[in-house]
Enzyme design. Structure first.
Site, mmCIF file in Angstrom:
data_model
loop_
_atom_site.group_PDB
_atom_site.id
_atom_site.type_symbol
_atom_site.label_atom_id
_atom_site.label_comp_id
_atom_site.label_asym_id
_atom_site.label_seq_id
_atom_site.Cartn_x
_atom_site.Cartn_y
_atom_site.Cartn_z
ATOM 1 N N LYS A 157 -11.106 -1.351 10.748
ATOM 2 C CA LYS A 157 -10.161 -1.160 11.862
ATOM 3 C C LYS A 157 -10.989 -1.198 13.130
ATOM 4 O O LYS A 157 -11.895 -0.362 13.299
ATOM 5 C CB LYS A 157 -9.494 0.217 11.784
ATOM 6 N N GLU A 193 -7.812 4.404 -1.384
ATOM 7 C CA GLU A 193 -8.417 4.547 -0.063
ATOM 8 C C GLU A 193 -8.591 6.013 0.316
ATOM 9 O O GLU A 193 -7.650 6.810 0.188
ATOM 10 C CB GLU A 193 -7.488 3.839 0.939
ATOM 11 N N ASP A 225 -3.340 4.912 -0.700
ATOM 12 C CA ASP A 225 -4.093 5.515 0.411
ATOM 13 C C ASP A 225 -3.812 7.009 0.441
ATOM 14 O O ASP A 225 -2.658 7.432 0.564
ATOM 15 C CB ASP A 225 -3.635 4.863 1.731
ATOM 16 N N ASP A 246 -11.962 4.563 4.813
ATOM 17 C CA ASP A 246 -11.314 4.248 6.092
ATOM 18 C C ASP A 246 -11.826 5.243 7.139
ATOM 19 O O ASP A 246 -12.799 4.966 7.847
ATOM 20 C CB ASP A 246 -9.790 4.339 5.910
ATOM 21 N N LYS A 261 0.866 -1.190 0.000
ATOM 22 C CA LYS A 261 0.000 0.000 0.000
ATOM 23 C C LYS A 261 0.895 1.230 0.000
ATOM 24 O O LYS A 261 1.765 1.370 0.867
ATOM 25 C CB LYS A 261 -0.897 -0.018 1.247
ATOM 26 N N LEU A 262 0.672 2.092 -0.977
ATOM 27 C CA LEU A 262 1.459 3.329 -1.078
ATOM 28 C C LEU A 262 0.636 4.489 -0.563
ATOM 29 O O LEU A 262 -0.573 4.550 -0.784
ATOM 30 C CB LEU A 262 1.805 3.625 -2.549
ATOM 31 N N LYS A 263 1.289 5.431 0.070
ATOM 32 C CA LYS A 263 0.611 6.672 0.459
ATOM 33 C C LYS A 263 0.685 7.633 -0.717
ATOM 34 O O LYS A 263 1.755 7.773 -1.343
ATOM 35 C CB LYS A 263 1.308 7.295 1.670
#
Ligand code: NPG
Length: 413
Positions: free
Chosen positions: A307, A258, A229, A283, A202-204
């Site tokens: 979460k 995301e 994300d 999220d 997962k990359l920001k």
């Protein structure tokens, strides 16, 4: 006191898996609130800021049971509040979590003498919000209760699910990579993680750092399962501009993008979802099962990040999982750079069958040189075993907790 030594009372898991709180099982002795500051191997950067230590609030719950021969036996359980040091991911932050715990959560739980996981949410219902702080208490009592009964957390959570779930013994691991200083650094880190065995990355992303990193990673690893994300960072752009910029990610085969827009912008996400080819995942926006229903109803997302901390506990997370399964919506388990205490519980949660996408579930050693619980190892097939012991199922390192603790208070005082 042990985590479950001595005579073990039986934990009655009815067919629903719900422990009966009303039976004479255990009584609440008290809670210890432990603030820790655990050094990260490398600073963690996202749109929610940068930190180099994991400042967490831990909860140690102590229950007393009567053993077979009438002897009292104390059992402890651990929970972790995943709030960050500052209110940058959500309104919660570690010092605030400690404050609300001391003023409201602990007194409410002590007043009602809550000694089982099922009693936590009802006892705390009068306190609005503070889901991450509440989760720490729920998790600690769940751990203690399950350790006492010799029950694995994954089996307990599976038993709570309406889906008649068979829980998995291992889950697909995933690694999240914080905002990098340069493209070269990012590619080096992805290469390292793939060498370690991770199969999903997962990359920001944020405005100005999106097409270039996603494109470069995709070019080098065409088959990699890739998520991006944004942590809400495109919410500051006008919709037209955000949509135009994010549409440029469409060709890169992201499994999901995301939380591109602000926490409460369901209508904006629904519009974006219509304009983009990439599936949207939410999220920050999803703070309850009801919020998930609303988001799905308006078409704001087609993938859900679960979460427990954001939702107010592991039992709420199971409800969220169930409703997504019923709606055939893929879910994955999010992480908050937590220590092994929360990560062990997250592995148990992610063993439920609706978690069909790899989550933020990385192995011990990903974030910390010395972790507080574990080990949880990455296996050659890119999975992590769901802990097999009772409760959290992995040893909690009391020595490390003492070493990194900055304050400890016992309640009742
Ligand atoms: O593997 O625990 C992990 C990190 C996953 O990126 C991750 N978490 O927005 O989901 C998030 C995010 C986050 C963590 C954001 C910490 C801000 C701080």
């Amino acid at each position: 006191m042990g985590r479950g030594t001595g005579a073990r009372p039986t934990l009655s898991l009815a067919s629903t898996g719900r422990p009966d709180c009303h039976q004479d099982q255990g009584s609440l002795v008290g809670f210890e609130l432990v603030r820790v500051s655990v050094p990260l191997i490398a600073p963690w950067a996202s749109s929610a800021g940068t930190f180099s230590q994991r400042d967490s609030l831990l909860v140690r719950a102590v229950l007393r049971f009567r053993g077979d021969r009438g002897a009292a036996n104390e059992v402890e359980g651990w929970g972790e509040c995943p709030a960050l040091p500052g209110p940058t991911y959500s309104a919660e932050y570690t010092a605030g979590a400690q404050d609300v715990s001391e003023r409201y959560l602990v007194p409410a739980l002590l007043r009602k003498s809550v000694a089982c996981v099922a009693g936590v949410a009802p006892a705390l219902a009068g306190v609005k919000g503070h889901n991450m702080a509440k989760t720490a208490f729920e998790a600690a009592l769940m751990d203690a209760e399950l350790v006492a009964g010799g029950v694995r957390m994954a089996d307990f959570l599976g038993g709570q699910s309406r889906t008649g779930a068979v829980v998995a013994d291992s889950v697909a691991a995933g690694v999240a990579i914080g905002l990098s200083g340069s493209l070269g650094e990012l590619l080096d880190e992805v290469a390292l993680r793939l060498e370690e065995g991770y199969r999903r990355v997962k990359l920001k992303v944020r405005p100005g750092w999106d097409v270039e990193p996603v494109g470069a990673v995709r070019e080098r690893w065409p088959a990699l399962v890739l998520f991006a994300d944004a942590n809400g960072s495109y919410g500051r752009l006008p919709m037209g501009q955000a949509a135009e910029q994010l549409a440029r990610l469409d060709g890169y085969g992201l499994s999901c993008l995301e939380q591109p827009l602000g926490d409460d912008d369901l209508a904006g996400h629904a519009e974006l979802a219509r304009r983009l080819g990439t599936p949207l995942c939410l999220d920050e926006a999803l703070t309850s099962p009801g919020a998930i229903v609303s988001a799905l109803r308006v078409g704001a997302c087609s993938v859900v990040n679960i979460k427990a901390g954001r939702l107010g506990g592991y039992l709420e997370a199971v409800r969220a999982h169930d409703l997504c399964v019923e709606q055939r919506v893929p879910v994955w388990c999010g992480g908050m750079v937590e220590t092994g205490i929360a990560r062990a519980a997250n592995l148990a949660l992610a063993s439920l069958p609706g978690f069909c996408l790899p989550g933020d579930l990385s192995a011990t050693g990903r974030f910390f040189e010395v972790d507080l619980a574990g080990p949880m190892a990455l296996r050659p097939d890119g999975t992590i075993a769901v802990p097999s012991g009772a409760g959290l199922g992995v040893p909690v390192d009391q020595e490390a907790i003492s070493r990194f603790s900055t304050s400890r208070t016992w309640w009742p005082r």
